[in-house]
Structures are given as C-alpha cells and as structure tokens.
Enzyme design. Structure first.
Site, PDB file in Angstrom:
ATOM      1  N   LYS A 122      26.241 -24.714  17.441  1.00 20.46           N
ATOM      2  CA  LYS A 122      25.027 -24.349  17.464  1.00 20.46           C
ATOM      3  C   LYS A 122      24.671 -24.369  16.865  1.00 20.46           C
ATOM      4  O   LYS A 122      24.732 -22.946  15.487  1.00 20.46           O
ATOM      5  CB  LYS A 122      24.034 -23.611  18.685  1.00 20.46           C
ATOM      6  CG  LYS A 122      24.666 -23.316  20.213  1.00 20.46           C
ATOM      7  CD  LYS A 122      24.265 -22.614  20.627  1.00 20.46           C
ATOM      8  CE  LYS A 122      25.246 -21.228  20.125  1.00 20.46           C
ATOM      9  NZ  LYS A 122      24.606 -20.101  21.131  1.00 20.46           N
ATOM     10  N   THR A 171      12.814 -16.420  19.323  1.00 15.00           N
ATOM     11  CA  THR A 171      14.383 -16.440  20.137  1.00 15.00           C
ATOM     12  C   THR A 171      15.275 -15.234  20.233  1.00 15.00           C
ATOM     13  O   THR A 171      16.651 -16.363  20.188  1.00 15.00           O
ATOM     14  CB  THR A 171      14.529 -17.427  18.920  1.00 15.00           C
ATOM     15  OG1 THR A 171      14.389 -16.062  17.580  1.00 15.00           O
ATOM     16  CG2 THR A 171      13.632 -18.382  18.146  1.00 15.00           C
ATOM     17  N   GLY A 213      17.322 -13.940  22.493  1.00 18.53           N
ATOM     18  CA  GLY A 213      18.860 -14.467  24.133  1.00 18.53           C
ATOM     19  C   GLY A 213      18.897 -16.493  23.929  1.00 18.53           C
ATOM     20  O   GLY A 213      19.279 -16.811  25.321  1.00 18.53           O
ATOM     21  N   THR A 214      17.956 -16.617  23.015  1.00 15.58           N
ATOM     22  CA  THR A 214      18.354 -18.332  23.062  1.00 15.58           C
ATOM     23  C   THR A 214      19.863 -18.697  23.206  1.00 15.58           C
ATOM     24  O   THR A 214      20.338 -19.712  24.179  1.00 15.58           O
ATOM     25  CB  THR A 214      17.912 -19.310  21.437  1.00 15.58           C
ATOM     26  OG1 THR A 214      18.526 -18.419  20.590  1.00 15.58           O
ATOM     27  CG2 THR A 214      16.541 -19.592  21.651  1.00 15.58           C
ATOM     28  N   GLY A 215      21.252 -17.853  22.386  1.00 21.58           N
ATOM     29  CA  GLY A 215      22.355 -18.257  22.503  1.00 21.58           C
ATOM     30  C   GLY A 215      22.448 -18.012  24.236  1.00 21.58           C
ATOM     31  O   GLY A 215      22.805 -18.918  25.021  1.00 21.58           O
ATOM     32  N   CYS A 216      22.770 -16.917  25.006  1.00 24.19           N
ATOM     33  CA  CYS A 216      23.322 -16.654  26.040  1.00 24.19           C
ATOM     34  C   CYS A 216      22.271 -17.827  27.024  1.00 24.19           C
ATOM     35  O   CYS A 216      22.982 -17.863  27.974  1.00 24.19           O
ATOM     36  CB  CYS A 216      22.180 -15.141  26.453  1.00 24.19           C
ATOM     37  SG  CYS A 216      21.812 -14.049  25.576  1.00 24.19           S
TER      38      CYS A 216
END
Ligand SMILES: Cc1ncc(COP(=O)(O)OP(=O)(O)O)c(N)n1
Ligand code: 3NM
Ligand code: MG
Length: 552
Positions: free
Chosen positions: A231, A264, A266-269
């Site tokens: 990412k 932003t 928590g975007t990865g989770c």
C-alpha cells in the site's frame, strides 16, 4: 511521536479446562456465486441467496486483531467494515489497547492460551469463510494462530502485518517479523503491508517510489503468500493513492484519488477487512482488492470533514452507506449490463436537421426500445447542455432508463445523471469514479486490449468498443472491424457495447460474433439521422432480439 508501550500481562482468573474439539471442515474451493444471466432488461440487480440445508448461510469473516478503544482501527474497524460490506464478522481479540486520536497510550496483551481458546470456539463451530489478521503482538500468538488454522482450515487467509500504528507506536514485538516471514505468510492468500511494514519485512529496504514498491511486492511474494498488496498511502509527493498488487505473475498498479483529510486512522485494517469480506462473498482476489479500495475511497470522501478528538489522526465513518449521501449507493446496484442492449447516443445536429427537440428524440428512442441514453454534445455551451440534460433526465426517469453524459463530468454532476462515458483523451476513469462516487455508471471507449484492461483497473462499469464499421458521425475514427471487436471482448473483464457504423442492416453481424460479454450495440445515425426515431428503434430492437434469442 513513537513511544515504548507497556505490555501488561492479562490475568485469567479461573482457567477453565479446554474442551476438546475436532476439525470439522475441509478446505472449500474458492467459489463465485454467479449472477443469473437475465433475459429481462430490468435495472434492478438480483442478490443471490446461498442456502444450506440448515438455512441461509451468511458470508463470515473472523478477525484476529487488537481492540482499539478509540473505535477507529483494530477489531472495531474490522467489524464495522465487514458489516458495511454485508458480511458477518466474529472476533478473536489478541490485545486490548488504550488509544485515541493522539496515539497509543497502552497495550494489554491477551494470554496466548486464551487467544487459542477464542480461536477454537469460533473456528470449530461457526462456519468461518475467511480469517483476517491484524495486530498479532508476539511470535507466540502467530504460532498459535498457524496451529489453529491447520486444525480448522478456512477458504482464505488475509494477513495485514500490523507492526507499527500510524501514530508511530510499536504494536508487535520485533520477533514477530520471523513469524510472519517464515510461518504465517506461507498460509496467506494475500498480505497487505504498508510502506513501513514492507520495509521492515525486507530488512529496512528503502521504499521511495512506485518502482521500489513493485520490487518489494515481488520480494515479499517469495515468503510464500499467493498475493501481495503493497500500500502506497504513505508515499511522499504523490497526488494519487497508488497500491501495487502482485499475484506471482503480473504486477498491477492500482490507482485511486488521494483524499485530503486527517481522518485516516484505521485505513489499513479497513482495507484488509473489506478484502476479506469480498473473498467471503466468493469474489476473486483482484476484484476483492478493487472493491475494497473503492469502499475505502468513498468512506474517506464521506468522512473528510468529521471533527473528533484533538490529535493528528481522526477516525472515519465506515457506516456512511446508512446515511444519505452521494456515496451511499450500493456500488454497481444501479448498473445492469443488460441495459447496454440498445444504446442510443444523441446528436443535436441530426435532431435539428429533422426539426425536433432533443427531449422528443430521446422519448421516441425509449418508446421504440432503447435501453440506455447517452447525451453526446460536442458544440453545446455548458448552460444549455445542463438544461438539456436536466430535461432529458425527466424524460428518462419515469421509464427507468439510465441517462449518461458523454465527456462532461461537470454536466453529469450538475444534472445528477446516472453516469458518464469517457474516451481515451477525456478524463481518466479512476478520476471520474473519485468525482462521481461508486454508485454512478462509467463507460470507457476502447480500441485495444490494453485500454480495456486499464478501464477495468480504473473502476469502469463497461467499455464501448469500436468503430466496428466505418462511420460518418465521428471524424477520423479508426475502424477495428468485427475481428478487433472479438479480440477485445475476449480480453475484457467488463461488459462491452459495440459502436461505429452499426444499424438495422448489420447489427446481426455484430451480435453474432457470439461473445458472452458483448451486451449490445450503440448507435447514433441509425436512430437520430432518421425521420421516425421510434420506428427505427423498434426495427433495430427486433433485429437484436432475434439474434439474442437465437444465441441464448
Ligand atoms: C458507447 C460509446 N462508445 C464509444 C464512444 C466514443 O467516445 P470517445 O472516444 O470519447 O469519443 P467521443 O464520443 O467523445 O467523440 C461513445 N461516445 N460512446
Ligand atoms: C461516437 C462514436 N464513437 C465511436 C468509437 O469508435 O469509439 S464511433 C462513434 C460514432 C457512432 O456513430 P454511428 O452510429 O452514426 O456510426
Ligand atoms: Mg469523449
């Protein structure tokens, strides 16, 4: 600012003896519940309802992750993301964290034995389709998880190798690196590191450009996962959000718009959970990744002005689809590929020649059987274009016929049209998607296989493919012929509508090439350069129906 967190032991007051469980499920093949091929031209999408002898089976993701007291990331984000994607989510909590918009104030790991117990409870009983991992605080936890997955296999494993929070706080012990690399990745269907995590996994490799991300994706693939998504959200100086997807053979650059917002956390989770949810529904991997990116982009757009907390990074609203907003439309619900069957593209010059207003011409095309309308106006001034488009929307809506605007995203927004059609020299489809949101229809003109591939990657809904025959309507248009059309249909993952020189006399030749994804023909002069638009539409529709009935 990075901090050293205190890992406090989690005390089990009265340990209960473990009940013995036996493995109850074999690995199921990845399945895609196919949409029924509909002969009707209705605009309503049909949802498949898988059932078992016991009743309705819900797609089910189990998240194995840490709790975020702030509710923006971790278990809380995973459950909300899965819920928003229409998937059931159970949870095994690996640690309890104290955190907010400022950062992580504390971490309280759950004992490995109790993580094992939670895993056993859920996996032995609840028909989990996909396991998604987040914060795995120690090597021991990774080992427990690997053992549980061997005992209770699932359809897919999504590994988000969470190591450091976005605020810079460490969330896993350094020894987990070897656990990921040597054990968990081998079992994973996809791993989704961000730039920092990819760098840590590769011994500190510098990742400063998209080309570095591609190298990293290939190197991480060597640890054993089937797919890798690196990412690029943290890539400096990029105006786009670029992620690199590698499936072991092909590298894909997935581009989206970068939403300017502090919200932003928590975007990865969320991205990993959405991928898991799409896999649980039975979608293929790359399609799942694309759907997850589209969801995240819409959620960030919707939430960009939310004010919560005093720290540098706020949460976003996963449940925006429950509210009223341009982003709350279920993606693709509005688009039915069968609507491409008889695609009428307007031309006000032709209408002027025959002395009729645009609205009359559109109404006549619909009465004759047109299934979608595109307003294609090259000369009209902006205000007149918007007025015409609004008037045509009023004609189309009672008939439930979608109205698209050619080239002009601004006009489509102004009249709330159903979508936009763009060509190779117009605005790129991924930018159109970012501006219109997931609920609008986007078509892209393609004359090559590479353009068709890009249209799909960019999030288009269909492609227009031509010129199949020479045309006088579009100056200097390249003719690709029936062979060119067939080649592109074979390669395209999107539905196709053929265009260019098509009319009553040759529409059968086009449809008879026999490609399943060729859904119809788009015509200009065959309808609008005629006195009786309704009569011509009716004749063309009956040619198409005759071919459709004979091939299906
Ligand atoms: C359905 C459909 N297919 C192709 C086109 C052509 O679009 P484009 O290449 O952008 O050319 P213009 O129409 O803008 O001249 C189309 N309009 N519709
Ligand atoms: C608008 C357009 N696009 C084309 C393409 O090849 O992409 S051909 C075309 C014109 C189609 O008009 P007619 O039906 O009158 O031939
Ligand atoms: Mg165009």
């Amino acid at each position: 600012m990075a901090s050293t967190l205190f890992f406090q032991p989690f005390v089990l007051s009265s340990p209960t003896p473990l009940v013995s469980f036996s493995p109850i499920r074999a690995i199921l093949p990845g399945c895609l519940s196919p949409r029924r091929r509909s002969v009707s031209l209705s605009t309503t999408a049909m949802a498949d309802k898988p059932t078992s002898a016991m009743g309705t089976k819900l797609p089910h993701v189990l998240t194995v992750a840490g709790s975020d007291s702030g509710g923006g990331a971790g278990i809380q984000a995973d459950i909300k993301a899965c819920g928003a994607m229409g998937v059931y989510c159970s949870s095994v909590i690996t640690a309890v964290t104290a955190q907010n918009t400022v950062g992580v104030q504390g971490v309280h790991p759950v004992p490995e034995k109790f993580i094992e117990k939670q895993l056993e409870s859920v996996l032995s009983d609840m028909d989990v389709d996909v396991v998604k991992t987040g914060m795995l605080p120690s090597l021991g936890v990774i080992k427990v998880l690997c053992e549980s997955l061997k005992r209770f296999p699932v359809k897919a494993l999504v590994v988000d190798p969470v190591m450091v929070s976005t605020s810079g706080d460490t969330l896993s012990a350094p020894s987990t690196l070897s656990g990921y690399r040597d054990e968990l990745f081998r079992m994973a269907d996809i791993v989704t590191p961000n730039l920092k995590e990819a760098s840590a996994l590769l011994g500190g490799m510098q990742l400063q450009a998209v080309s570095d991300m591609s190298l990293a994706a290939k190197s991480i693939h060597k640890f054993g996962p089937k797919n890798v998504l690196v990412k690029g959200g943290d890539l400096s100086g990029s105006t786009e959000a670029v992620d690199i997807f590698f499936d072991g053979e092909t590298l894909y650059e997935l581009r989206g718009s970068r939403v300017q917002t502090r919200n932003t956390h928590g975007t990865g989770c969320t991205l990993a959970s959405c991928i898991a949810a799409e896999l649980a529904k039975g979608h293929p991997m790359l399609q799942a990744v694309k759907a997850a990116k589209a969801f995240l982009e819409s959620a960030l757009h919707y939430s960009k002005d939310i004010a919560m907390g005093s720290g540098p990074q706020g949460p976003f609203d996963h449940l925006f689809r429950l509210k009223s907003s341009p982003y709350n439309v279920e993606p693709r619900l509005k688009f039915n590929p069968d609507d491409l069957f008889l695609y009428a593209v307007t031309d006000s010059g032709m209408n002027r020649k025959w002395g009729r207003p645009m609205t009359d011409a559109v109404e006549a095309a619909i009465k004759g059987g047109a299934t979608i309308i595109q307003l294609r106006e090259k000369e009209m001034k902006t205000q007149e274009f918007i007025q015409t488009a609004k008037a045509c929307m009023e004609v189309c809506q009672p008939h439930k016929i979608p109205l698209l605007i050619n080239d002009r995203v601004d006009v489509a927004l102004a009249c709330n049209a159903d979508g936009v059609h763009v060509g190779q020299s117009d605005m790129q489809a991924h930018t159109v998607r970012a501006l219109l949101g997931p609920g609008k229809i986007i078509g892209v003109s393609c004359k090559t296989v590479a353009q068709a591939e890009k249209a799909w990657m960019d999030g288009a809904d269909y492609i227009g493919c031509g010129g199949v025959f020479p045309t006088n309507t579009k100056k200097d248009n390249i003719t690709i012929g029936l062979e060119g059309l067939k080649e592109i249909c074979l390669a395209s993952k999107l539905p196709v509508v053929a265009i260019g020189g098509i009319g009553i006399g040759n529409a059968n030749l086009v449809m008879e090439i026999g490609m399943k994804n060729l859904k119809g023909v788009a015509v200009v002069s065959a309808l609008f350069d005629k006195e009786n638009v309704e009569g011509e539409a009716r004749k063309l529709r009956s040619v198409l129906e005759r071919v459709f009935c004979s091939v299906s």
